[in-house]
Design a protein around this motif. Structure first.
Motif, PDB file in Angstrom:
ATOM      1  N   LEU A 199       0.855  -1.185   0.000  1.00 52.90           N
ATOM      2  CA  LEU A 199       0.000   0.000   0.000  1.00 52.90           C
ATOM      3  C   LEU A 199       0.891   1.236   0.000  1.00 52.90           C
ATOM      4  CD1 LEU A 199      -3.002   0.913   0.271  1.00 52.90           C
ATOM      5  CD2 LEU A 199      -2.663   0.893   2.738  1.00 52.90           C
ATOM      6  N   VAL A 200       0.691   2.120  -0.970  1.00 50.08           N
ATOM      7  CA  VAL A 200       1.468   3.351  -1.058  1.00 50.08           C
ATOM      8  C   VAL A 200       0.499   4.504  -1.287  1.00 50.08           C
ATOM      9  CG1 VAL A 200       3.242   4.636  -2.308  1.00 50.08           C
ATOM     10  CG2 VAL A 200       3.461   2.153  -2.032  1.00 50.08           C
ATOM     11  N   ALA A 201       0.529   5.472  -0.408  1.00 50.49           N
ATOM     12  CA  ALA A 201      -0.272   6.687  -0.562  1.00 50.49           C
ATOM     13  C   ALA A 201       0.687   7.852  -0.769  1.00 50.49           C
ATOM     14  CB  ALA A 201      -1.134   6.929   0.667  1.00 50.49           C
ATOM     15  N   SER A 202       0.353   8.710  -1.722  1.00 49.94           N
ATOM     16  CA  SER A 202       1.218   9.843  -2.039  1.00 49.94           C
ATOM     17  C   SER A 202       0.428  11.141  -2.035  1.00 49.94           C
ATOM     18  CB  SER A 202       1.855   9.660  -3.420  1.00 49.94           C
ATOM     19  OG  SER A 202       2.607   8.467  -3.463  1.00 49.94           O
ATOM     20  N   ASP A 203       0.912  12.095  -1.252  1.00 47.72           N
ATOM     21  CA  ASP A 203       0.391  13.467  -1.237  1.00 47.72           C
ATOM     22  C   ASP A 203      -1.122  13.550  -1.086  1.00 47.72           C
ATOM     23  OD1 ASP A 203       2.964  14.619  -1.565  1.00 47.72           O
ATOM     24  OD2 ASP A 203       2.878  14.118  -3.699  1.00 47.72           O
ATOM     25  N   LEU A 204      -1.679  12.759  -0.155  1.00 53.11           N
ATOM     26  CA  LEU A 204      -3.130  12.784   0.060  1.00 53.11           C
ATOM     27  C   LEU A 204      -3.569  14.086   0.706  1.00 53.11           C
ATOM     28  CD1 LEU A 204      -3.853   9.195   1.415  1.00 53.11           C
ATOM     29  CD2 LEU A 204      -4.161  10.065  -0.913  1.00 53.11           C
ATOM     30  N   CYS A 205      -4.631  14.644   0.164  1.00 54.55           N
ATOM     31  CA  CYS A 205      -5.257  15.836   0.728  1.00 54.55           C
ATOM     32  C   CYS A 205      -6.756  15.575   0.786  1.00 54.55           C
ATOM     33  CB  CYS A 205      -4.998  17.066  -0.140  1.00 54.55           C
ATOM     34  SG  CYS A 205      -3.266  17.537  -0.227  1.00 54.55           S
ATOM     35  N   MET A 206      -7.355  15.990   1.897  1.00 53.36           N
ATOM     36  CA  MET A 206      -8.801  15.819   2.047  1.00 53.36           C
ATOM     37  C   MET A 206      -9.310  16.859   3.026  1.00 53.36           C
ATOM     38  SD  MET A 206     -11.199  13.941   0.912  1.00 53.36           S
ATOM     39  CE  MET A 206     -12.950  13.912   1.223  1.00 53.36           C
ATOM     40  N   GLY A 207     -10.425  17.461   2.670  1.00 50.98           N
ATOM     41  CA  GLY A 207     -11.040  18.442   3.543  1.00 50.98           C
ATOM     42  C   GLY A 207     -12.550  18.353   3.447  1.00 50.98           C
ATOM     43  N   TYR A 208     -13.186  18.974   4.392  1.00 47.23           N
ATOM     44  CA  TYR A 208     -14.644  18.988   4.445  1.00 47.23           C
ATOM     45  C   TYR A 208     -15.124  20.426   4.580  1.00 47.23           C
ATOM     46  CZ  TYR A 208     -14.058  14.033   5.394  1.00 47.23           C
ATOM     47  OH  TYR A 208     -13.706  12.711   5.301  1.00 47.23           O
ATOM     48  N   THR A 209     -16.243  20.717   3.927  1.00 44.52           N
ATOM     49  CA  THR A 209     -16.823  22.048   3.999  1.00 44.52           C
ATOM     50  C   THR A 209     -18.156  21.973   4.720  1.00 44.52           C
ATOM     51  OG1 THR A 209     -15.769  22.646   1.910  1.00 44.52           O
ATOM     52  CG2 THR A 209     -17.608  24.028   2.642  1.00 44.52           C
ATOM     53  N   SER A 210     -18.326  22.840   5.690  1.00 42.98           N
ATOM     54  CA  SER A 210     -19.583  22.963   6.414  1.00 42.98           C
ATOM     55  C   SER A 210     -19.950  24.435   6.424  1.00 42.98           C
ATOM     56  CB  SER A 210     -19.430  22.440   7.843  1.00 42.98           C
ATOM     57  OG  SER A 210     -20.634  22.604   8.555  1.00 42.98           O
ATOM     58  N   GLY A 211     -20.972  24.782   5.634  1.00 49.18           N
ATOM     59  CA  GLY A 211     -21.313  26.191   5.483  1.00 49.18           C
ATOM     60  C   GLY A 211     -20.170  26.912   4.782  1.00 49.18           C
ATOM     61  N   LYS A 212     -19.622  27.943   5.428  1.00 50.01           N
ATOM     62  CA  LYS A 212     -18.505  28.692   4.853  1.00 50.01           C
ATOM     63  C   LYS A 212     -17.156  28.229   5.395  1.00 50.01           C
ATOM     64  CE  LYS A 212     -21.222  32.838   4.071  1.00 50.01           C
ATOM     65  NZ  LYS A 212     -21.369  34.265   4.333  1.00 50.01           N
ATOM     66  N   LEU A 213     -17.188  27.255   6.307  1.00 46.86           N
ATOM     67  CA  LEU A 213     -15.960  26.790   6.944  1.00 46.86           C
ATOM     68  C   LEU A 213     -15.400  25.561   6.239  1.00 46.86           C
ATOM     69  CD1 LEU A 213     -14.006  27.034   9.376  1.00 46.86           C
ATOM     70  CD2 LEU A 213     -15.537  25.504  10.608  1.00 46.86           C
ATOM     71  N   ARG A 214     -14.146  25.615   5.836  1.00 48.58           N
ATOM     72  CA  ARG A 214     -13.448  24.486   5.201  1.00 48.58           C
ATOM     73  C   ARG A 214     -12.399  23.988   6.184  1.00 48.58           C
ATOM     74  NH1 ARG A 214     -13.397  20.700   1.208  1.00 48.58           N
ATOM     75  NH2 ARG A 214     -11.283  20.219   0.560  1.00 48.58           N
ATOM     76  N   THR A 215     -12.467  22.687   6.502  1.00 53.67           N
ATOM     77  CA  THR A 215     -11.515  22.074   7.427  1.00 53.67           C
ATOM     78  C   THR A 215     -10.687  21.048   6.670  1.00 53.67           C
ATOM     79  OG1 THR A 215     -13.084  22.353   9.242  1.00 53.67           O
ATOM     80  CG2 THR A 215     -11.268  20.803   9.599  1.00 53.67           C
ATOM     81  N   GLU A 216      -9.379  21.264   6.630  1.00 58.86           N
ATOM     82  CA  GLU A 216      -8.467  20.309   5.991  1.00 58.86           C
ATOM     83  C   GLU A 216      -8.071  19.276   7.044  1.00 58.86           C
ATOM     84  OE1 GLU A 216      -7.609  20.360   2.750  1.00 58.86           O
ATOM     85  OE2 GLU A 216      -8.881  22.121   2.507  1.00 58.86           O
ATOM     86  N   VAL A 217      -8.319  18.001   6.770  1.00 56.15           N
ATOM     87  CA  VAL A 217      -7.957  16.953   7.724  1.00 56.15           C
ATOM     88  C   VAL A 217      -6.705  16.194   7.294  1.00 56.15           C
ATOM     89  CG1 VAL A 217     -10.234  16.677   8.753  1.00 56.15           C
ATOM     90  CG2 VAL A 217      -9.630  15.337   6.743  1.00 56.15           C
ATOM     91  N   LEU A 218      -6.448  16.163   5.992  1.00 54.66           N
ATOM     92  CA  LEU A 218      -5.222  15.556   5.479  1.00 54.66           C
ATOM     93  C   LEU A 218      -4.572  16.547   4.522  1.00 54.66           C
ATOM     94  CD1 LEU A 218      -6.512  11.963   4.561  1.00 54.66           C
ATOM     95  CD2 LEU A 218      -5.422  12.676   6.688  1.00 54.66           C
ATOM     96  N   ARG A 219      -3.278  16.808   4.735  1.00 56.89           N
ATOM     97  CA  ARG A 219      -2.540  17.748   3.882  1.00 56.89           C
ATOM     98  C   ARG A 219      -1.219  17.130   3.460  1.00 56.89           C
ATOM     99  NH1 ARG A 219      -2.911  21.211   8.276  1.00 56.89           N
ATOM    100  NH2 ARG A 219      -5.056  21.832   8.439  1.00 56.89           N
TER     101      ARG A 219
END
Length: 184
Positions: free
Chosen positions: A4-24
């Motif tokens: 298993l190899v993961a490279s440069d994963l990014c993930m975020g969630y948006t709630s209303g006007k707020l964006r939260t990055e959980v993986l950078r």
């Protein structure tokens, strides 16, 4: 060789006007036969990471190569087939079907894998015995304790004999003795 190899994963969630990055920009490599634990405080992205690594959720950016296959290059159906044939997942919330017995919960994915009915039943029975539920096989989730439900979910994942096994807090609903049995 890396399973298993993961490279440069990014993930975020948006709630209303707020964006939260959980993986950078997260990258990791897991070798075949290696046990990898992911630890961190609540809300830091552990479940999101497992969901992406197993192909359940597409990241905003980055790639995941599992057993030599790029999980997000093909379509969703190819990813579903890959998960069915090669992965097991123990969900934090059990994800059991209310109308199915413990035995049927474990047997169901085995039937979809193309195993013979006899082999699917054999694996389901052995897997439930392995987690100490041979005497509870015919019960539905409403008749099981939280720890028993968790062990059914674990048996379901293990019965597939997966090449990759993902577990999101697999012992959280278990007492110390059963938790140790599952870890062993």
């Amino acid at each position: 060789m890396s399973a298993l190899v993961a490279s440069d994963l990014c993930m975020g969630y948006t709630s209303g006007k707020l964006r939260t990055e959980v993986l950078r920009g997260l990258s990791l490599s897991v070798d075949a036969g290696q046990l990898t634990l992911i630890a961190g405080p609540s809300g830091c992205g552990k479940s999101t990471l497992l969901s992406i690594l197993s192909g359940l959720q597409r990241p905003d950016a980055g790639s995941v190569i599992a057993l030599g296959e790029d999980l997000f290059r093909g379509d969703r159906h190819a990813r579903d087939r890959f998960r069915l044939q090669h992965t097991g997942f123990v969900f934090q919330g059990f994800n059991l079907f209310p109308a199915l017995s413990a035995f049927e919960q474990v047997e169901l994915p085995l039937n979809h894998m193309g195993l013979s009915r006899e082999e699917a039943r054999r694996r389901a029975r052995l897997s439930l015995e392995e987690v100490g539920l041979s005497h509870r096989m015919r019960l539905r989730p409403s008749e099981l304790s939280g720890g028993e439900k968790q062990r059914v979910a674990i048996a379901r994942a293990l019965a597939k004999e997966p090449e990759l096994l993902f577990a999101d807090e697999p012992t959280s609903a278990l007492d110390a003795a059963n938790g140790q049995m599952i870890i062993d």
